[in-house]
Design an enzyme around this catalytic site. Structure first.
Site, PDB file in Angstrom:
ATOM      1  N   TYR A 142       0.818  -1.204   0.000  1.00 21.66           N
ATOM      2  CA  TYR A 142       0.000   0.000   0.000  1.00 21.66           C
ATOM      3  C   TYR A 142       0.854   1.258   0.000  1.00 21.66           C
ATOM      4  O   TYR A 142       0.491   2.261  -0.614  1.00 21.66           O
ATOM      5  CB  TYR A 142      -0.936   0.020   1.230  1.00 21.66           C
ATOM      6  CG  TYR A 142      -2.204  -0.756   1.033  1.00 21.66           C
ATOM      7  CD1 TYR A 142      -2.190  -2.151   1.063  1.00 21.66           C
ATOM      8  CD2 TYR A 142      -3.420  -0.120   0.823  1.00 21.66           C
ATOM      9  CE1 TYR A 142      -3.355  -2.879   0.884  1.00 21.66           C
ATOM     10  CE2 TYR A 142      -4.590  -0.842   0.648  1.00 21.66           C
ATOM     11  CZ  TYR A 142      -4.547  -2.215   0.681  1.00 21.66           C
ATOM     12  OH  TYR A 142      -5.706  -2.926   0.495  1.00 21.66           O
ATOM     13  N   LYS A 189       3.416 -15.250   3.685  1.00 20.94           N
ATOM     14  CA  LYS A 189       3.921 -16.106   2.610  1.00 20.94           C
ATOM     15  C   LYS A 189       5.443 -16.214   2.822  1.00 20.94           C
ATOM     16  O   LYS A 189       6.245 -15.785   1.976  1.00 20.94           O
ATOM     17  CB  LYS A 189       3.606 -15.506   1.229  1.00 20.94           C
ATOM     18  CG  LYS A 189       2.190 -15.754   0.753  1.00 20.94           C
ATOM     19  CD  LYS A 189       1.849 -17.220   0.467  1.00 20.94           C
ATOM     20  CE  LYS A 189       2.377 -17.692  -0.879  1.00 20.94           C
ATOM     21  NZ  LYS A 189       1.990 -19.106  -1.135  1.00 20.94           N
ATOM     22  N   ASP A 221      -2.414 -18.436   1.365  1.00 22.32           N
ATOM     23  CA  ASP A 221      -3.311 -19.210   0.481  1.00 22.32           C
ATOM     24  C   ASP A 221      -4.031 -20.290   1.282  1.00 22.32           C
ATOM     25  O   ASP A 221      -5.230 -20.515   1.135  1.00 22.32           O
ATOM     26  CB  ASP A 221      -2.538 -19.809  -0.711  1.00 22.32           C
ATOM     27  CG  ASP A 221      -1.259 -20.536  -0.301  1.00 22.32           C
ATOM     28  OD1 ASP A 221      -0.841 -20.415   0.873  1.00 22.32           O
ATOM     29  OD2 ASP A 221      -0.673 -21.233  -1.153  1.00 22.32           O
ATOM     30  N   ASP A 245      -6.367  -7.202   4.005  1.00 25.93           N
ATOM     31  CA  ASP A 245      -7.452  -6.625   3.218  1.00 25.93           C
ATOM     32  C   ASP A 245      -8.302  -7.750   2.619  1.00 25.93           C
ATOM     33  O   ASP A 245      -9.526  -7.763   2.732  1.00 25.93           O
ATOM     34  CB  ASP A 245      -6.859  -5.742   2.109  1.00 25.93           C
ATOM     35  CG  ASP A 245      -7.940  -5.123   1.248  1.00 25.93           C
ATOM     36  OD1 ASP A 245      -8.950  -4.670   1.812  1.00 25.93           O
ATOM     37  OD2 ASP A 245      -7.786  -5.106   0.016  1.00 25.93           O
ATOM     38  N   ASP A 249     -12.206  -9.396   4.137  1.00 18.21           N
ATOM     39  CA  ASP A 249     -13.417  -9.458   3.316  1.00 18.21           C
ATOM     40  C   ASP A 249     -13.949 -10.888   3.264  1.00 18.21           C
ATOM     41  O   ASP A 249     -15.150 -11.126   3.383  1.00 18.21           O
ATOM     42  CB  ASP A 249     -13.138  -8.973   1.882  1.00 18.21           C
ATOM     43  CG  ASP A 249     -13.457  -7.490   1.713  1.00 18.21           C
ATOM     44  OD1 ASP A 249     -13.446  -6.765   2.736  1.00 18.21           O
ATOM     45  OD2 ASP A 249     -13.715  -7.057   0.575  1.00 18.21           O
TER      46      ASP A 249
HETATM   47  C1  IPM Z   1     -10.579  -1.460   3.020  1.00 16.99           C
HETATM   48  C2  IPM Z   1     -10.715  -1.003   1.607  1.00 16.99           C
HETATM   49  C3  IPM Z   1      -9.550  -0.113   1.234  1.00 16.99           C
HETATM   50  C4  IPM Z   1      -8.275  -0.905   1.346  1.00 16.99           C
HETATM   51  C5  IPM Z   1      -9.687   0.514  -0.157  1.00 16.99           C
HETATM   52  C6  IPM Z   1     -10.993   1.274  -0.292  1.00 16.99           C
HETATM   53  C7  IPM Z   1      -8.520   1.361  -0.525  1.00 16.99           C
HETATM   54  O1  IPM Z   1     -10.823  -2.082   0.747  1.00 16.99           O
HETATM   55  O2  IPM Z   1     -10.639  -0.628   3.935  1.00 16.99           O
HETATM   56  O3  IPM Z   1     -10.402  -2.653   3.253  1.00 16.99           O
HETATM   57  O4  IPM Z   1      -7.855  -1.581   0.401  1.00 16.99           O
HETATM   58  O5  IPM Z   1      -7.664  -0.866   2.409  1.00 16.99           O
HETATM   59 MN    MN Z   2     -10.797  -4.011   1.713  1.00 17.62          MN
END
Ligand code: IPM
Ligand code: MN
Length: 373
Positions: A142, A189, A221, A245, A249
């Protein structure tokens, strides 16, 4: 307690869910005798429209002077479509994280028993899942050096980590595990990446001083696979920025709706709280977005300031809305309740926190007439 809270409703359904969270925090203020001073500021697409910047200087100032920051959502409206990767709304969040040094992103994923049927996993696999992703938020690809050659044909993003960056979040992760199931799983990893090898070394060393916490290592993975196969094996997942990240999710979808998952981003001086979901532009203005993720972010905020009873009250009020099926359509198709009904119900429940006999009239809620408004 006096708290200065910066409010960044943002885009899409952000303002709608923040409205509900505000109702809940006002109820907490009143019942528990606190004083919260809210200051609103622009971020994301609406800030670009107003000022040309996703994070205006004024917003950064308000946020850095606040005790806590509450964010609604950052949007992906059509004009910022996937072809245009230049000035994007989410840059506002990335700049805020960087400027305020928010280094630990904390995303709890706890299944609600009453909602197990919403999970994409089988009941016996998902039940009792209770994990937290501790994602490092300042380093990795990032923020590492980015490059594109002159011809525009070769690009790179450096994944860089320092010992210091690794150790500060690692301590937070172990402290959290101490008060929970006493297990940290470092996801990396290390079979491929040099930065992962450093993570293993630093985390392994720190782990020795937390004797009551078990430390486990897992390749990213494999972790992605284990999360859907046997999610209850996890307690604290500790990982770098990009793996975190992705895995957060994945983990959050296990509970059945993104609309239930909250998050905190903690720095040395500032702390930011937001739902995991984005702006959901197609739901904007429909009164259908689930406000619970935002309301639970406020519970994390209260916990951050050690207001444990208050945070518990919010969670109990959320549980009550789920138990009574006062939920938005993401949780129950054809539900007659919308964003504001759910918010009213949870806020009303909080206002009546001390009243054991309190019984909400569901009919009134259905008509959008809460008992206190
Ligand atoms: C999150 C989002 C952000 C990230 C994006 C919107 C840049 O996906 O907060 O997880 O990748 O960190
Ligand atoms: Mn995210």
């Amino acid at each position: 307690m006096n708290l200065k809270i910066a409010l960044l409703p943002g885009d899409g359904v952000g303002p709608e869910v923040i409205d509900q969270t505000l109702k809940c925090l006002r109820a907490i203020e009143e019942v528990f005798g606190h004083h919260f001073l809210f200051k609103e500021a622009a971020v994301g697409a609406m800030a670009i429209d107003k000022t040309g910047k996703p994070l205006p200087g004024e917003t950064l100032r308000i946020c850095s002077e606040a005790d806590a920051i509450l964010v609604g959502a950052l949007d992906n409206p059509k004009q910022y479509g996937y072809q245009n990767m230049g000035l994007r709304p989410e840059l506002g969040m990335l700049q805020l994280r960087k400027s305020l040094g928010l280094f630990a992103n904390i995303r709890p994923v706890k299944v609600f028993n009453s909602l197990i049927h919403n999970s994409p996993l089988k009941k016996e696999v998902i039940e009792d899942t209770d994990l937290i992703v501790y994602r490092e938020l300042q380093g990795g690809v990032y923020t590492g050096k980015k490059a594109l050659n002159e011809k525009g044909t070769v690009a790179s993003d450096l994944c860089e980590y320092s010992e210091k960056e690794i150790s500060r979040i690692t301590h937070l992760a172990f402290k959290a595990a101490k008060n929970r199931k006493k297990k940290v799983t470092l996801v990396d990893k290390a079979n491929v990446m040099e930065s992962s090898k450093l993570w293993r070394k630093v985390v392994g060393k720190i782990g020795e001083s937390y004797t009551e916490v078990a430390l486990d290592f897992m390749f990213a993975d494999h972790a992605a696979m284990q999360l859907v196969r046997n999610p209850k094996q996890f307690d604290i997942i500790l990982t770098e920025n990009m793996f975190g990240d992705i895995l957060a999710d994945e983990a959050s979808t296990l509970v059945g709706s993104m609309g239930l998952v909250a998050s905190a981003s903690i720095g040395a001086k500032n702390a930011l709280f937001e739902p995991l979901h984005g702006g959901i532009p197609q739901e904007k203005g429909n009164n259908t977005a689930n406000p619970i993720a935002s309301i639970l972010s406020a519970a994390m905020l209260l916990e951050h300031f050690k207001l444990f009873e208050e945070a518990m009250a919010v969670r109990e009020a959320v549980n009550k809305s789920l138990a009574k099926d006062i939920v938005t359509p993401d949780l129950k198709a054809n539900s007659k309740y919308g964003t504001s009904h759910v918010g009213d119900f949870i806020a009303d429940t909080l206002s009546n926190y001390d009243d054991d006999d309190f019984n909400m009239n569901d009919e009134n809620i259905g008509l959008g007439k809460s008992t206190i408004i």
